[in-house]
Enzyme design. Structure first.
Site, PDB file in Angstrom:
ATOM      1  N   LYS A  20       0.843  -1.204   0.000  1.00 53.66           N
ATOM      2  CA  LYS A  20       0.000   0.000   0.000  1.00 53.66           C
ATOM      3  C   LYS A  20       0.881   1.258   0.000  1.00 53.66           C
ATOM      4  CE  LYS A  20      -2.010  -0.973   4.006  1.00 53.66           C
ATOM      5  NZ  LYS A  20      -1.245  -2.151   4.429  1.00 53.66           N
ATOM      6  N   ARG A 179       0.583  -8.778  14.101  1.00 55.99           N
ATOM      7  CA  ARG A 179      -0.091  -7.779  13.252  1.00 55.99           C
ATOM      8  C   ARG A 179      -0.928  -8.464  12.183  1.00 55.99           C
ATOM      9  NH1 ARG A 179       4.713  -4.833  11.115  1.00 55.99           N
ATOM     10  NH2 ARG A 179       3.292  -3.561   9.907  1.00 55.99           N
TER      11      ARG A 179
HETATM   12  P1  AMP Z   1       1.408   0.612   9.493  1.00 52.52           P
HETATM   13  O1  AMP Z   1       2.544   1.570   9.307  1.00 52.52           O
HETATM   14  O2  AMP Z   1       0.277   0.875   8.548  1.00 52.52           O
HETATM   15  O3  AMP Z   1       1.870  -0.822   9.463  1.00 52.52           O
HETATM   16  O4  AMP Z   1       0.822   0.888  10.959  1.00 52.52           O
HETATM   17  C1  AMP Z   1       1.648   0.730  12.088  1.00 52.52           C
HETATM   18  C2  AMP Z   1       0.823   0.673  13.344  1.00 52.52           C
HETATM   19  O5  AMP Z   1       0.136   1.931  13.530  1.00 52.52           O
HETATM   20  C3  AMP Z   1      -0.270  -0.373  13.386  1.00 52.52           C
HETATM   21  O6  AMP Z   1       0.215  -1.667  13.719  1.00 52.52           O
HETATM   22  C4  AMP Z   1      -1.167   0.212  14.478  1.00 52.52           C
HETATM   23  O7  AMP Z   1      -0.605   0.050  15.759  1.00 52.52           O
HETATM   24  C5  AMP Z   1      -1.126   1.690  14.125  1.00 52.52           C
HETATM   25  N1  AMP Z   1      -2.177   2.020  13.147  1.00 52.52           N
HETATM   26  C6  AMP Z   1      -1.997   2.421  11.850  1.00 52.52           C
HETATM   27  N2  AMP Z   1      -3.179   2.651  11.255  1.00 52.52           N
HETATM   28  C7  AMP Z   1      -4.135   2.365  12.175  1.00 52.52           C
HETATM   29  C8  AMP Z   1      -5.547   2.398  12.161  1.00 52.52           C
HETATM   30  N3  AMP Z   1      -6.246   2.770  11.087  1.00 52.52           N
HETATM   31  N4  AMP Z   1      -6.202   2.028  13.303  1.00 52.52           N
HETATM   32  C9  AMP Z   1      -5.529   1.678  14.420  1.00 52.52           C
HETATM   33  N5  AMP Z   1      -4.195   1.625  14.504  1.00 52.52           N
HETATM   34  C10 AMP Z   1      -3.489   1.961  13.391  1.00 52.52           C
END
Ligand code: AMP
Length: 222
Positions: A20, A179
């Site tokens: 993404k 995750r």
């Molecule tokens: P990512 O960089 O997208 O892998 O997100 C890293 C972390 O940020 C996730 O594992 C969550 O802890 C938090 N996070 C990101 N987006 C969300 C969301 N929409 N809702 C809740 N937590 C989020």
């Protein structure tokens, strides 16, 4: 400033490592589309040395999701700041729960807007694990590298800003597995939610990145 009348708001959903972020970056370069990267926005909040920041930091490092009401408040502010700046606004990694999807719907209704499309990036679980464990990240300019396919010329150093690359705390193997299971339980139900609204478009996250970018451009031109 209101969103451009013809601006499209699209969502990118997929497991960690689905590509993404890479596509958000590529479309930003090829089409100048703006994006909101939920993970980056929440990590910025989490880096503040307040009690709130520390609470968010703990949740992120454990690979759990931040509570919906916090995410909705932070993301609404971010959406308002990006109002009217691009014909397409990509929401990358938001929403991630049914509660967030419902909150986003209400928020857009209040602004007289609606979602245009929701792209589901489909990949195999083993690809997700492989990509996340090879990911390195520049904590300053946020550029993401894959050590297998996209290593910077100077090992361990960001080619854009020259800072030392790091491994995200939540890219450690045991947290990656957590995750993925959070994704299965809390985010996958969104696929049916958006399929029923005829908004869901499935794309192949295993494809070469430039090929996938062309598929997305084609869908966004539609
Ligand atoms: P990512 O960089 O997208 O892998 O997100 C890293 C972390 O940020 C996730 O594992 C969550 O802890 C938090 N996070 C990101 N987006 C969300 C969301 N929409 N809702 C809740 N937590 C989020």
């Amino acid at each position: 400033m209101p969103l451009l009348p013809d601006s499209k708001i699209v969502v990118f959903i997929g497991p960690p490592g689905a590509g993404k972020g890479t596509q958000t970056e590529l479309l930003g370069k090829s089409r100048s589309y703006k994006s909101l990267i939920a993970g980056d926005i929440l990590r910025a909040e989490a880096s503040k040395s307040t009690q709130f920041g520390q609470r968010l930091n703990k949740i992120i490092s454990e690979g759990k999701l931040i509570p919906d009401e916090i995410v909705l408040e932070v993301l609404e502010k971010a959406i308002e700041e990006k109002d009217g700046v691009s014909p397409v606004l990509i929401l990358d990694g938001f929403p991630r729960t049914i509660g967030q999807a419902e909150g986003l719907e209400e928020m857009l209704i209040r602004k007289g807007k609606q979602l245009n499309k929701v792209f589901y990036f489909h990949i195999k679980p083993e690809t997700a694990i492989e990509r996340n464990s090879n990911r390195r990240y520049c904590p300053v300019c946020k550029k993401v590298y894959n050590l297998r396919t996209d290593e910077p010329a100077k090992k361990g150093v960001c080619k854009i800003c020259g800072c030392k690359l790091v491994t995200r705390e939540d890219d450690k193997p045991e947290i990656i597995r957590d995750r993925l299971s959070v994704y299965e339980k809390q985010t996958k139900p969104l696929l049916d939610f958006y399929r029923k609204k005829s908004l869901l478009v499935e794309v192949d996250g295993e494809k070469a990145k430039n090929e996938l970018m062309r598929d997305l451009e084609h869908e966004l031109d539609d």
